[in-house]
Every structure is written in C-alpha cells, then in structure tokens.
Design a protein around this motif. Structure first.
Motif, short mmCIF file in Angstrom:
data_model
loop_
_atom_site.label_atom_id
_atom_site.label_comp_id
_atom_site.label_asym_id
_atom_site.label_seq_id
_atom_site.Cartn_x
_atom_site.Cartn_y
_atom_site.Cartn_z
N ALA A 37 38.40 40.88 41.93
CA ALA A 37 38.98 42.14 41.98
C ALA A 37 39.12 42.52 43.21
O ALA A 37 40.03 42.91 42.60
CB ALA A 37 37.14 42.11 41.33
N ASP A 38 38.45 42.09 43.95
CA ASP A 38 38.33 43.44 45.70
C ASP A 38 40.07 42.59 46.19
O ASP A 38 41.12 43.86 45.82
CB ASP A 38 37.65 43.50 46.27
CG ASP A 38 36.35 44.10 46.14
OD1 ASP A 38 36.06 45.37 45.15
OD2 ASP A 38 35.21 43.51 46.73
N GLN A 39 40.41 41.55 45.61
CA GLN A 39 41.75 41.23 45.92
C GLN A 39 42.60 41.49 45.15
O GLN A 39 43.77 41.82 45.09
CB GLN A 39 41.47 39.66 46.24
CG GLN A 39 40.61 39.67 48.12
CD GLN A 39 40.46 37.84 48.27
OE1 GLN A 39 40.81 37.60 48.85
NE2 GLN A 39 40.88 36.81 46.61
N ILE A 40 42.45 41.60 43.59
CA ILE A 40 43.39 41.73 42.89
C ILE A 40 43.47 43.74 43.06
O ILE A 40 44.90 43.69 42.81
CB ILE A 40 43.01 41.30 41.53
CG1 ILE A 40 42.95 39.95 40.99
CG2 ILE A 40 43.64 42.12 40.82
CD1 ILE A 40 42.40 40.12 40.46
N LEU A 82 34.25 44.01 35.80
CA LEU A 82 34.19 44.04 37.59
C LEU A 82 35.74 44.78 37.97
O LEU A 82 35.28 46.13 39.07
CB LEU A 82 34.39 42.41 38.39
CG LEU A 82 33.50 41.84 38.22
CD1 LEU A 82 33.42 40.81 38.66
CD2 LEU A 82 32.38 42.75 39.41
N LEU A 83 36.20 45.12 37.11
CA LEU A 83 37.53 46.02 37.24
C LEU A 83 37.80 47.30 37.09
O LEU A 83 38.44 47.92 37.68
CB LEU A 83 38.99 45.22 36.58
CG LEU A 83 39.26 44.10 37.43
CD1 LEU A 83 40.53 43.14 36.59
CD2 LEU A 83 39.75 44.19 38.70
N LEU A 98 36.15 36.21 37.06
CA LEU A 98 36.23 37.22 38.32
C LEU A 98 35.36 37.09 39.59
O LEU A 98 33.94 37.69 38.23
CB LEU A 98 36.50 38.01 37.95
CG LEU A 98 38.54 37.38 37.14
CD1 LEU A 98 39.26 39.36 37.32
CD2 LEU A 98 39.86 36.94 38.23
N ASN A 99 34.88 37.00 40.90
CA ASN A 99 33.89 37.41 40.94
C ASN A 99 34.17 38.93 41.74
O ASN A 99 35.23 39.64 41.98
CB ASN A 99 33.15 36.53 42.27
CG ASN A 99 33.91 36.17 43.39
OD1 ASN A 99 34.41 36.85 43.68
ND2 ASN A 99 33.79 35.34 43.88
N GLN A 125 42.65 49.96 34.55
CA GLN A 125 42.31 50.11 33.11
C GLN A 125 42.45 48.87 32.41
O GLN A 125 42.95 48.16 33.10
CB GLN A 125 43.68 50.74 32.51
CG GLN A 125 43.88 52.19 32.91
CD GLN A 125 44.75 53.07 32.13
OE1 GLN A 125 45.34 52.53 31.64
NE2 GLN A 125 44.05 54.42 32.48
N VAL A 126 41.72 48.24 32.39
CA VAL A 126 41.65 46.65 31.96
C VAL A 126 41.69 46.66 30.41
O VAL A 126 40.87 46.96 29.29
CB VAL A 126 40.82 46.09 32.23
CG1 VAL A 126 40.57 44.30 31.90
CG2 VAL A 126 40.55 45.94 33.66
N SER A 127 42.50 45.43 29.60
CA SER A 127 42.36 44.36 28.22
C SER A 127 42.14 43.64 28.54
O SER A 127 42.23 42.69 29.54
CB SER A 127 43.61 44.86 27.91
OG SER A 127 44.73 43.95 27.67
#
Length: 163
Positions: free
Chosen positions: A17-20, A88-89, A12-13, A95-97
């Motif tokens: 990340a911003d769009q997600i 990035l997230l 991801l760029n 919160q990320v896995s």
C-alpha cells in the motif's frame, strides 16, 4: 481525478500500500485506485486436484453441491482479501473501488481500465519466473492489449529489492 487500475494476485500488505501510494506522490490530482482480484473457478481447482491424485487421469467433478460449496468458499476468501487490501489504501486517505473477478484476469483488467477511465495500470504479483520468461505472465499479456502505461511490481517486496 487520476484513476489507476490495480490487478493484484493476493492481499496487499502495508508495504504494498505504501509503495503504490508513493508512485503517485506529488500529483496535483486526486487519485482513484480500482482494485481487481481474480479468484479461480472451483471446477478447475477440483479437477486439477483430482487429476494430481489420480495419476494424471482427469476425473471430472460432477457433484453440483460440492462444486458450489467450494466456489462459495473461494469467493468468500477472495472477497476478504480484497476488502482488506482496499482498507489499507483507504486508511491512507485514498479513494478506492474494489471488484472480484472469476474470469480471465486480463479481460477483466481491460474492462476495468475502460469502465474506470484509468490512466495507468499497476500489476502486483508474486515472481513467476517461467511465466515471465515465456511472456505468459499477466504483465506481458496486459501490455500487449493496453493503451495505457503499466507497471509490474512484486508483492511484499521493497522497491530497491525489485531492481
């Protein structure tokens, strides 16, 4: 917790990340993103490469050390892309896995949706016009098997350019 499974084709760029995150603005629940990045089998890559070089003749690669070394490089590169994507997230307070898969991406996605209890799936890919036309792309395959809403986004492309 509102869990979202993300199947990504490459790192991801910042725009991705911003769009997600923008897709989930306004939700009262905490969002948990579960990233999935597939990597190819070194055997398949080497066989395909040798086939292209050998005038269409498939030359199987039988040297186990060479196959293992290439596979380690593929996994290491994939893990690096996955870690950068998750970072990035996380930098945006999420919160990320994150998990790497060497198997069929759709089977791995279905397993991830079940294990994480995801309520939604986002699939980020490069444009694959022929696959999409024939409905052989990840999104079409996943939508036939999923019981949760799914969104297909093009990687590194702003929302307004995807319409």
């Amino acid at each position: 917790m509102y869990d979202v499974a993300l199947l990504i084709e490459r790192q991801l760029n910042e725009l991705d990340a911003d769009q997600i995150i923008a897709l989930h603005e306004g939700l009262d629940d905490t969002i948990g993103y579960h990233l999935l990045l597939p990597v190819e089998s070194s055997q398949a890559i080497l066989t395909s490469s040798m086939s292209a070089l050998g005038s269409g003749q498939i030359t199987p690669i039988t040297e186990p050390d060479a196959i293992e070394e290439v596979q380690q490089q593929i996994v290491k590169a994939g893990q690096s892309e996955l870690d950068a994507s998750a970072a990035l997230l996380r930098e945006r307070g999420q919160q990320v896995s994150a998990v790497l898969t060497e198997g069929d991406p759709i089977d791995a996605l279905l397993e991830l949706v079940t294990s994480s209890g995801s309520s939604e799936v986002i699939i980020l890919t490069e444009p694959h016009i022929v696959r999409e036309f024939l409905q052989l792309d990840w999104t079409s395959r996943a939508q036939r098997k999923l019981d949760v809403p799914s969104v297909h986004l093009l990687e590194h492309v702003p929302f307004d350019a995807q319409r």
